[in-house]
Structure formats: structure tokens, C-alpha cells
Design a protein around this motif. Structure first.
Motif, short mmCIF file in Angstrom:
data_model
loop_
_atom_site.label_atom_id
_atom_site.label_comp_id
_atom_site.label_asym_id
_atom_site.label_seq_id
_atom_site.Cartn_x
_atom_site.Cartn_y
_atom_site.Cartn_z
N GLN A 91 0.81 -1.22 0.00
CA GLN A 91 0.00 0.00 0.00
C GLN A 91 0.84 1.27 0.00
N MET A 92 2.14 1.14 0.23
CA MET A 92 2.99 2.32 0.23
C MET A 92 3.21 2.79 -1.21
N ALA A 93 3.35 4.10 -1.35
CA ALA A 93 3.56 4.67 -2.68
C ALA A 93 5.04 4.63 -3.03
N GLU A 94 5.37 4.44 -4.31
CA GLU A 94 6.76 4.46 -4.75
C GLU A 94 7.28 5.90 -4.74
N PRO A 95 8.56 6.15 -4.52
CA PRO A 95 9.58 5.19 -4.16
C PRO A 95 9.49 4.78 -2.70
N LYS A 96 9.73 3.50 -2.45
CA LYS A 96 9.62 3.01 -1.08
C LYS A 96 10.81 2.13 -0.73
N TYR A 97 11.19 2.18 0.53
CA TYR A 97 12.39 1.47 0.98
C TYR A 97 12.06 0.65 2.21
N VAL A 98 12.89 -0.36 2.46
CA VAL A 98 12.67 -1.22 3.62
C VAL A 98 13.97 -1.37 4.38
N ILE A 99 13.91 -1.13 5.69
CA ILE A 99 15.04 -1.47 6.56
C ILE A 99 14.60 -2.66 7.40
N SER A 100 15.38 -3.73 7.37
CA SER A 100 15.08 -4.91 8.17
C SER A 100 15.90 -4.80 9.44
N MET A 101 15.22 -4.53 10.54
CA MET A 101 15.93 -4.18 11.77
C MET A 101 15.95 -5.34 12.75
N GLY A 102 17.14 -5.78 13.11
CA GLY A 102 17.28 -6.80 14.14
C GLY A 102 17.34 -8.21 13.60
N ALA A 103 17.85 -9.10 14.44
CA ALA A 103 18.05 -10.50 14.03
C ALA A 103 16.75 -11.16 13.57
N CYS A 104 15.64 -10.86 14.24
CA CYS A 104 14.37 -11.53 13.91
C CYS A 104 13.89 -11.15 12.52
N ALA A 105 13.92 -9.86 12.21
CA ALA A 105 13.42 -9.42 10.91
C ALA A 105 14.33 -9.91 9.79
N ILE A 106 15.62 -10.12 10.10
CA ILE A 106 16.55 -10.60 9.08
C ILE A 106 16.34 -12.09 8.83
N SER A 107 16.30 -12.88 9.91
CA SER A 107 16.36 -14.33 9.72
C SER A 107 15.43 -15.12 10.63
N ASN A 110 6.12 -20.66 14.47
CA ASN A 110 5.25 -19.51 14.23
C ASN A 110 5.98 -18.27 13.74
N VAL A 111 7.29 -18.37 13.48
CA VAL A 111 8.05 -17.16 13.14
C VAL A 111 8.61 -17.27 11.71
N LEU A 112 8.45 -16.20 10.98
CA LEU A 112 8.97 -16.12 9.62
C LEU A 112 10.50 -16.04 9.66
N LYS A 113 11.15 -16.71 8.72
CA LYS A 113 12.61 -16.73 8.73
C LYS A 113 13.20 -15.54 7.97
N GLY A 114 12.64 -14.39 8.18
CA GLY A 114 13.17 -13.19 7.52
C GLY A 114 12.15 -12.57 6.59
N ILE A 115 11.97 -11.27 6.72
CA ILE A 115 10.95 -10.58 5.93
C ILE A 115 11.38 -10.47 4.47
N ASP A 116 12.68 -10.69 4.18
CA ASP A 116 13.13 -10.58 2.79
C ASP A 116 12.63 -11.72 1.92
N ARG A 117 11.92 -12.68 2.53
CA ARG A 117 11.29 -13.72 1.71
C ARG A 117 10.08 -13.18 0.95
N TYR A 118 9.53 -12.07 1.40
CA TYR A 118 8.33 -11.55 0.75
C TYR A 118 8.47 -10.14 0.19
N ILE A 119 9.32 -9.32 0.79
CA ILE A 119 9.50 -7.96 0.26
C ILE A 119 10.99 -7.66 0.12
N PRO A 120 11.35 -6.84 -0.88
CA PRO A 120 12.77 -6.53 -1.06
C PRO A 120 13.28 -5.61 0.04
N VAL A 121 14.41 -5.96 0.63
CA VAL A 121 14.96 -5.19 1.74
C VAL A 121 16.16 -4.39 1.24
N ASP A 122 16.24 -3.11 1.63
CA ASP A 122 17.37 -2.26 1.22
C ASP A 122 18.54 -2.35 2.18
#
Lengths: 213, 217
Positions: free
Chosen positions: A93-109, A118-130
Motif C-alpha cells: 500500500q505504500m507509494a513508490e519510491p519506497k524502501y525497507v530497513i530490516s531491523m534486528g536479528a528476527c526481521a533478518i532471519s 510460528n516465526v517467519l525466517k526473515g521478511i526478505d522472503r516476501y518484500i525486497p529489503v534495502d
């Protein structure tokens, strides 16, 4: 125009610039983050925005509560499988240009919860991380560093040519598949267009150095 | 607070209920009271309103999974073997478990006493997993019973809103059960060993393609 000449002109009171520089300067100087946090990393993110660390110095003081007005998504914390579709939906839903910071061990992996059910192995599996920030949780300085890194990244982007960023290439997607919560797991478990399993040589896994069991 | 006293109090006031004291062998000696599920709601109301001390606060509800377990014990008996009496060791096999347990920790804020550990057991782990909900008695049990339902699959009869709490609604497993098999979400591991190595091998075996790891074996 080379840098030396530009500096010389600047000393004389003449400012010479390019459209690209102006455009990048404008983008990098007012990155408005999306106002949401997922776990303990969010506390550090909040601390970063407050008076002591003062993210406002870099033009990011306005945390927007709506994805329509935000440029940067700071994924701050553990992304559970139940939460992942909502995070991807917010990103879409965010408008371009948009960026993603993956913060912390959990969001990374997935961090310490990686082997959990119950935990995703990193948000970069679904959205591109900068920018990725390691840490558990990262200190506010680390978030500031990531923010400056993102600004440098934006500053180097080309307006034309094959290396131009995604939002200037019409054929590249700006929305990504929202995973579905199914009976046992998320489906799909990853977006193959943006994340592939790294090639790891596991032929010696579980064996000693001689290569035998 | 004496558990024996409370037990006899309940027995005097709730006719027909069967209670059992489950001893705790650890230094804390925190024994618990096993309640039959038919009378659990009456026992709970009595503990809240009529008992002394009155247990007016339920601080914690949790679940325990006890899968079917075979225990073999050796027993020495004397037997006549060829007309001569001999010591013979007999192996007696018994089974325990095969039920889900729900544990309630009750306190009396009025008299500053507790915890009273209350337990209930289901009949088995597959079909007959119904237990009475104690939410009508202690409102604080609401979310915690939902969590026990979510993670262990205990069905609480009489719960006002029994839905999953932590996992999503379309989820069908109960992840805190001992026999829960998590989805094969293995991706890669740079240095697989022990449990992770087993997962690696199971993953490639399930995929049906010979991996490098298998090929080298």
C-alpha cells in the motif's frame, strides 16, 4: 561537470547541479518512515526518534501512521507467520519510491525463534529489503547508521539507464504477493522472484574433516 | 494452607466429586489437586465462594501433554522352577499418559494464600478432549483457556468465545503437543549438525531428489 569546477563555482556564488542530484537530494532528505513496530526492536526505533538520538536531524522525524504517506518501512521486530501477510500488505500500500530497513536479528532471519513453528525466517522472503541491521536489538546508533546507509544508497541512484531504481522501471513490480495463512504454514513460503535459497555446499555436513561419517 | 484440609472441605461440600492429590517430589513440594471433569465447575465455584480461604484469583492456566508411555518395571518374585524355589525377575509393563492436562493456579488475595494447583485431565488425546471451562468462575481464565485450546487442542465446554488466540484461524495443528510435526520449512544451513542435520536429510528425502549431502554419503 566535474566536482572541482562545481566547487569553484560554488565559492563564487554560482550553484550548478543536475536534475538527478536535486531529485536524489529531495528523496533522501525527507524519508518518512511508517509508524509501526512489531517487537522489542520497536522500542529502540522509538528511542532513535526521541530527543537523545534525534532521527529528525536526518529528515525522518515524521512517522506516518498511514502507508500511503510513508516512504520507508522499518521492519522492527519478530515477524510472526500470522503477522507476515499484514506486513506485506502494508508494503504494497505504500507509494513508490519506497524502501525497507530490516531491523534486528528476527526481521533478518527469524533470529532466536528461527526453528519455531510460528516465526517467519526473515521478511526478505516476501518484500525486497534495502538495508539490514544486525543486533538483538540493534542500538539506536545502528539504526542511524542504517538510515545514513540508505541515504547514501538513494544518493547514488541513477535516473536513467539500466541501473535505475525499481520505481523508475515501469515493467518491474511495486507490489508483491501477499502470503496466505493456510493449514500448516504460510503459502507460499517465499517469493521466489525476490528470494532464492543460497547455494550452500552441504556435502560435508555431519562428517568429520576426512569426509566420512 | 493445607491441601488435605482443602480436599476434605471440598468433599464435604461437593457431593460425589472425586479428588486426588498429586504429589510433587521436588523441594518446593507444591502438590496439586486433580479434579474430575464432571464436578470441576461446582468445585471451582465452591473454591471461589465457599471455601476457606476463598480462592478469588486465578493467576495462570496452562496445559500439559502426556502422550502414551509404556513403563516397564522389574519385580522380583519367588517361583517354583523345576520343584526348586528361585528368585525370578518379572518385567511388568504398564502404560501411563495418553491424556491432556490443564493446570490452574489459584490464589486467595483476601487471605494472601496460594497457589492452589488445580488439574483436570481429558479422557484421551484424540477425540475426547472436552473439559469444562472455568471462565464462568474466574474471568481471568478466558484468554488462557483460549491459548490452551490453541496450542494443545483442549476443547473447553462453556467457554464464551473459544477461538484460536495466537495462531491464525485456518491453522489446524496444535503445536505444543509432543507429536506435533512442524512443516518442512528447511531452506539451507551452512553448517548443519545434530537436529538440523536430521532436518536437512529429511527435507531432501521428502523432495525425492538426491542432494549433494546424500550423494556423498
Amino acid at each position: 561537470m566535474d566536482e572541482q569546477l562545481k566547487n569553484e563555482l560554488r565559492r563564487q556564488g554560482v550553484v550548478a547541479t543536475t536534475l538527478q542530484e536535486l531529485y536524489n537530494w529531495g528523496r533522501k532528505s525527507s524519508i518518512w518512515p511508517l509508524n509501526f513496530g512489531l517487537a522489542c526492536c520497536a522500542i529502540e526505533m522509538i528511542a532513535t526518534t526521541m530527543a537523545r538520538y534525534d532521527l529528525a536531524r536526518f529528515g525522518a522525524e515524521v512517522f506516518r501512521p498511514s502507508p500511503r504517506q510513508a516512504d520507508l518501512m522499518i521492519v522492527a521486530g519478530t515477524v510472526t507467520k500470522k503477522m507476515a501477510p499484514q506486513v506485506v500488505r502494508l508494503y504494497n500500500q505504500m507509494a513508490e519510491p519506497k524502501y525497507v530497513i530490516s531491523m534486528g536479528a528476527c526481521a533478518i532471519s527469524g533470529g532466536p525463534f528461527k526453528q519455531g513453528y510460528n516465526v517467519l525466517k526473515g521478511i526478505d522472503r516476501y518484500i525486497p529489503v534495502d538495508v539490514y541491521i544486525p543486533g538483538c536489538p540493534p542500538r539506536p546508533e545502528a539504526l542511524l547508521d542504517a538510515f545514513l546507509m540508505l541515504q547514501r544508497k538513494i544518493d547514488e541512484q541513477q535516473l536513467t539507464g539500466p541501473d535505475r531504481p525499481r520505481h523508475l522501471q515501469a515493467e518491474l513490480p511495486s507490489e508483491f504477493t501477499v502470503p496466505e495463512c493456510s493449514e500448516h504454514d504460510l503459502t507460499p513460503t517465499r517469493n521466489d522472484a525476490i528470494w532464492q535459497v543460497p547455494l550452500v555446499n552441504i556435502s560435508n555436513a555431519g562428517k568429520n574433516e576426512s569426509g566420512r561419517d | 494452607m493445607n491441601l488435605e484440609e482443602i480436599k476434605s472441605q471440598i468433599e464435604a461440600n461437593v457431593p460425589g466429586c472425586s479428588l486426588e492429590i498429586l504429589p510433587n517430589g521436588s523441594p518446593s513440594g507444591q502438590h496439586s489437586l486433580l479434579v474430575d471433569k464432571e464436578h470441576a465447575l461446582t468445585v471451582a465455584s465452591f473454591l471461589r465462594d465457599g471455601a476457606s480461604p476463598r480462592f478469588d484469583y486465578c493467576s495462570n492456566v496452562t496445559g500439559v501433554d502426556w502422550p502414551l508411555k509404556e513403563i516397564s518395571t522389574k519385580q522380583k518374585t519367588k517361583k517354583l522352577v523345576d520343584g526348586v524355589e528361585k528368585d525370578v525377575e518379572e518385567v511388568i509393563k504398564t502404560t501411563t499418559g495418553n491424556y491432556l492436562e490443564v493446570v490452574y493456579h489459584l490464589f486467595s488475595l483476601e487471605d494472601r494464600q496460594g497457589p492452589l494447583v488445580l488439574r483436570m485431565r481429558t479422557e484421551d488425546r484424540a477425540e475426547r478432549v472436552h473439559l469444562p471451562s472455568l471462565t464462568p468462575v474466574w474471568r481471568s481464565a478466558d484468554f488462557q483457556e483460549r491459548e490452551v485450546y490453541d496450542l494443545f487442542g483442549v476443547l473447553f465446554d462453556g467457554h464464551p468465545d473459544l477461538r484460536r488466540l495466537l495462531m491464525w484461524d485456518s491453522f489446524t495443528d496444535f503445536p505444543m503437543r509432543k507429536d506435533y510435526v512442524d512443516p518442512d520449512d528447511y531452506e539451507y544451513e551452512p553448517t548443519a549438525h545434530d537436529e538440523v542435520l536430521k532436518r536437512t536429510q529429511a527435507h531432501y528425502a521428502a523432495q525425492g531428489e538426491p542432494s549433494e549431502a546424500e550423494g556423498a554419503r
